[in-house]
Design a protein around this motif. Structure first.
Motif, PDB file in Angstrom:
ATOM      1  N   TYR A  44       0.832  -1.230   0.000  1.00 33.61           N
ATOM      2  CA  TYR A  44       0.000   0.000   0.000  1.00 33.61           C
ATOM      3  C   TYR A  44       0.849   1.254   0.000  1.00 33.61           C
ATOM      4  O   TYR A  44       0.514   2.242  -0.631  1.00 33.61           O
ATOM      5  CB  TYR A  44      -1.025  -0.029   1.135  1.00 33.61           C
ATOM      6  CG  TYR A  44      -0.637   0.634   2.435  1.00 33.61           C
ATOM      7  CD1 TYR A  44       0.227   0.015   3.330  1.00 33.61           C
ATOM      8  CD2 TYR A  44      -1.145   1.881   2.777  1.00 33.61           C
ATOM      9  CE1 TYR A  44       0.572   0.633   4.530  1.00 33.61           C
ATOM     10  CE2 TYR A  44      -0.801   2.500   3.972  1.00 33.61           C
ATOM     11  CZ  TYR A  44       0.064   1.876   4.844  1.00 33.61           C
ATOM     12  OH  TYR A  44       0.403   2.497   6.026  1.00 33.61           O
ATOM     13  N   ASP A  48       6.156   2.995   5.485  1.00 34.91           N
ATOM     14  CA  ASP A  48       5.357   2.528   6.620  1.00 34.91           C
ATOM     15  C   ASP A  48       6.259   1.571   7.405  1.00 34.91           C
ATOM     16  O   ASP A  48       6.776   0.594   6.835  1.00 34.91           O
ATOM     17  CB  ASP A  48       4.104   1.801   6.100  1.00 34.91           C
ATOM     18  CG  ASP A  48       3.266   1.175   7.205  1.00 34.91           C
ATOM     19  OD1 ASP A  48       2.140   1.621   7.432  1.00 34.91           O
ATOM     20  OD2 ASP A  48       3.740   0.203   7.842  1.00 34.91           O
ATOM     21  N   PHE A  50       5.908  -0.754   9.812  1.00 37.46           N
ATOM     22  CA  PHE A  50       5.589  -2.180   9.925  1.00 37.46           C
ATOM     23  C   PHE A  50       5.649  -2.873   8.568  1.00 37.46           C
ATOM     24  O   PHE A  50       6.235  -3.954   8.433  1.00 37.46           O
ATOM     25  CB  PHE A  50       4.198  -2.375  10.562  1.00 37.46           C
ATOM     26  CG  PHE A  50       3.709  -3.783  10.478  1.00 37.46           C
ATOM     27  CD1 PHE A  50       4.270  -4.781  11.262  1.00 37.46           C
ATOM     28  CD2 PHE A  50       2.707  -4.135   9.580  1.00 37.46           C
ATOM     29  CE1 PHE A  50       3.847  -6.096  11.154  1.00 37.46           C
ATOM     30  CE2 PHE A  50       2.268  -5.445   9.467  1.00 37.46           C
ATOM     31  CZ  PHE A  50       2.843  -6.428  10.270  1.00 37.46           C
ATOM     32  N   ASP A 191      -7.873  -2.790  11.096  1.00 37.03           N
ATOM     33  CA  ASP A 191      -6.968  -2.841  12.250  1.00 37.03           C
ATOM     34  C   ASP A 191      -7.204  -1.622  13.147  1.00 37.03           C
ATOM     35  O   ASP A 191      -7.242  -1.727  14.371  1.00 37.03           O
ATOM     36  CB  ASP A 191      -5.492  -2.823  11.809  1.00 37.03           C
ATOM     37  CG  ASP A 191      -5.075  -4.132  11.158  1.00 37.03           C
ATOM     38  OD1 ASP A 191      -5.946  -4.983  10.928  1.00 37.03           O
ATOM     39  OD2 ASP A 191      -3.874  -4.287  10.865  1.00 37.03           O
ATOM     40  N   ARG A 195      -8.805  -2.146  16.833  1.00 34.41           N
ATOM     41  CA  ARG A 195      -7.931  -1.853  17.981  1.00 34.41           C
ATOM     42  C   ARG A 195      -8.554  -0.752  18.841  1.00 34.41           C
ATOM     43  O   ARG A 195      -8.500  -0.805  20.069  1.00 34.41           O
ATOM     44  CB  ARG A 195      -6.538  -1.445  17.501  1.00 34.41           C
ATOM     45  CG  ARG A 195      -5.765  -2.622  16.940  1.00 34.41           C
ATOM     46  CD  ARG A 195      -4.440  -2.203  16.317  1.00 34.41           C
ATOM     47  NE  ARG A 195      -3.902  -3.311  15.535  1.00 34.41           N
ATOM     48  CZ  ARG A 195      -2.940  -3.189  14.626  1.00 34.41           C
ATOM     49  NH1 ARG A 195      -2.403  -1.987  14.369  1.00 34.41           N
ATOM     50  NH2 ARG A 195      -2.510  -4.240  13.965  1.00 34.41           N
ATOM     51  N   TRP A 221      -1.093   6.316  11.244  1.00 32.34           N
ATOM     52  CA  TRP A 221      -0.022   5.358  11.590  1.00 32.34           C
ATOM     53  C   TRP A 221       1.336   6.061  11.729  1.00 32.34           C
ATOM     54  O   TRP A 221       2.373   5.405  11.775  1.00 32.34           O
ATOM     55  CB  TRP A 221       0.137   4.248  10.547  1.00 32.34           C
ATOM     56  CG  TRP A 221      -1.055   3.458  10.146  1.00 32.34           C
ATOM     57  CD1 TRP A 221      -1.606   3.394   8.905  1.00 32.34           C
ATOM     58  CD2 TRP A 221      -1.835   2.556  10.951  1.00 32.34           C
ATOM     59  NE1 TRP A 221      -2.672   2.533   8.885  1.00 32.34           N
ATOM     60  CE2 TRP A 221      -2.834   2.001  10.130  1.00 32.34           C
ATOM     61  CE3 TRP A 221      -1.785   2.164  12.293  1.00 32.34           C
ATOM     62  CZ2 TRP A 221      -3.775   1.082  10.590  1.00 32.34           C
ATOM     63  CZ3 TRP A 221      -2.727   1.251  12.752  1.00 32.34           C
ATOM     64  CH2 TRP A 221      -3.700   0.720  11.906  1.00 32.34           C
ATOM     65  N   ASP A 276       2.691  -3.521  17.207  1.00 35.60           N
ATOM     66  CA  ASP A 276       3.641  -3.857  16.136  1.00 35.60           C
ATOM     67  C   ASP A 276       4.948  -4.427  16.693  1.00 35.60           C
ATOM     68  O   ASP A 276       5.531  -5.309  16.091  1.00 35.60           O
ATOM     69  CB  ASP A 276       4.012  -2.680  15.195  1.00 35.60           C
ATOM     70  CG  ASP A 276       2.917  -2.352  14.181  1.00 35.60           C
ATOM     71  OD1 ASP A 276       2.047  -3.218  13.951  1.00 35.60           O
ATOM     72  OD2 ASP A 276       2.927  -1.239  13.634  1.00 35.60           O
TER      73      ASP A 276
END
Ligand code: GAL
Length: 365
Positions: A44, A48, A50, A191, A195, A221, A276
């Motif tokens: 994506y 990022d 993670f 997510d 969460r 994020w 993470d």
């Protein structure tokens, strides 16, 4: 230690693949048939934390499979730059090039249906990762499409349980309730939604009273955004703010920076929990500057995605879901990467489970 665990994990999966058999090739180097497979990978966005860990582990693992099985896996990894139109074009190119499989971390999971339909007409199997689609999308081409991921409700629950297990149970100022804020990831991602909901549900389930000081802050994020919105909240709510629930570690790390700048101390007068277990967060955790996190197991998620992709490329059918567990992390050893079996599920089972979940969510509202 990590290295030897990785080695063990690799050997185990190579053995498993070899045992599956793949057409009995004559190649001497590990049972492969000496074939070359083209793997299209759509991420994506590259920027990022993670997904960078995930992407690098995926490459490492496919390279090892190439070295050790006698088959060759050629990866074409594309950066979707958080734009679905860009990513759709990249996936259309994969289809036009006749890749043997497509691994997709969709920018917008609602695009899954049209992507699967396109891939189906070209007979290219699809492994969706990280951003869970609706069950209906996986019903379009069962056996040849799958989702490899982790159940985000579990990570949220672990976040709440980490706070509930601290000495103050999150009520640092002793006023009888936990005053908290939530740093929200990305509205297009389950997510973030799960969460947000399940972290505080775990407090409710533990009988702990709570009060959100504000609506969840959208921070994408992102570390810098996490820092910015936490600084704003600290200014507005001062010492009232007791707990920061961050949908991921990137934002949690930003929150810790803002907290320090405001002269407050994590662990003593405020608690912060992320998800993470990225290296930056683990560093803070080890210094006592982060209350806890949850391992989002990029190691087993990427290995499972690759193993499933290999099966698909060899013409086998696969399950609709492969679930990798999250792990609660309050000390370094908890985040150690070790091989773990993913749990499979059919679309029918997933549907029934989601219906049950929706019922119990309704009852608890
Ligand atoms: C989540 C992860 C976030 C971010 C997101 C991207 O699972 O916790 O940090 O990487 O995926 O979709």
């Amino acid at each position: 230690m990590k290295k030897s665990l990785k080695f063990l994990a690799l050997s185990a999966s190579v053995l498993a693949l070899a045992a599956c058999g793949n057409g009995g090739g004559s190649d001497a180097s590990g049972g492969g048939s000496g074939k070359t497979y083209q793997v299209g990978v759509a991420i994506y966005k590259f920027d990022d934390n993670f997904m960078t860990l995930y992407r690098e582990e995926l490459e490492t693992y496919f390279n090892k499979l190439s070295e050790e099985t006698g088959d060759k896996y050629v990866l074409d990894i594309q950066d979707g730059k958080q734009d679905q139109a860009t990513q759709t074009e990249q996936i259309n190119n994969f289809i036009a090039q006749g890749k043997d499989v497509i691994l997709a971390n969709l920018v917008d999971p609602t695009a899954a249906g049209s992507i699967i339909n396109q891939a189906k007409s070209a007979e290219i199997p699809v492994v969706l990762i990280n951003r869970e689609p609706e069950v209906e999308e996986l019903e379009i081409w069962e056996g040849k499409t799958t989702y490899v991921g982790a159940d985000a409700t579990q990570s949220g629950t672990y976040q709440g349980e980490i706070i509930a297990a601290t000495d103050s149970k999150g009520d640092i100022n002793g006023d009888g309730k936990v005053n908290y804020i939530t740093l929200f990831g990305d509205p297009a991602n389950v997510d973030a939604q799960q969460r947000t909901a399940y972290s505080v549900k775990a407090l409710d389930d533990a009988g702990i009273k709570r009060e959100a000081l504000a609506e969840p802050y959208l921070a994408n994020w992102d570390t810098a955004k996490g820092q910015e919105v936490t600084a704003t909240a600290l200014e507005q709510f001062g010492d009232k703010l007791e707990v920061v629930f961050a949908n991921n570690d990137g934002m949690a790390v930003g929150a810790v920076t803002a907290i320090k700048a405001a002269g407050r101390t994590v662990g003593k007068d405020i608690l912060v929990v992320g998800v993470d277990a990225i290296p930056d967060a683990m560093e803070l955790l080890e210094k006592g500057e982060l209350t806890g996190t949850v391992l989002n197991d990029h190691y087993n998620q990427s290995h499972t995605a690759a193993d499933v992709a290999v099966k698909l490329m060899k013409g086998e059918d696969v399950a609709s879901y492969y679930w990798v567990n999250y792990v609660k992390v309050t000390k370094a050893a908890d985040a150690e990467l070790k091989a773990a079996e993913a749990k499979t599920e059919t679309t029918k089972e997933a549907k029934a489970r989601y219906e049950e979940r929706a019922k119990s969510e309704k009852n608890s509202n």
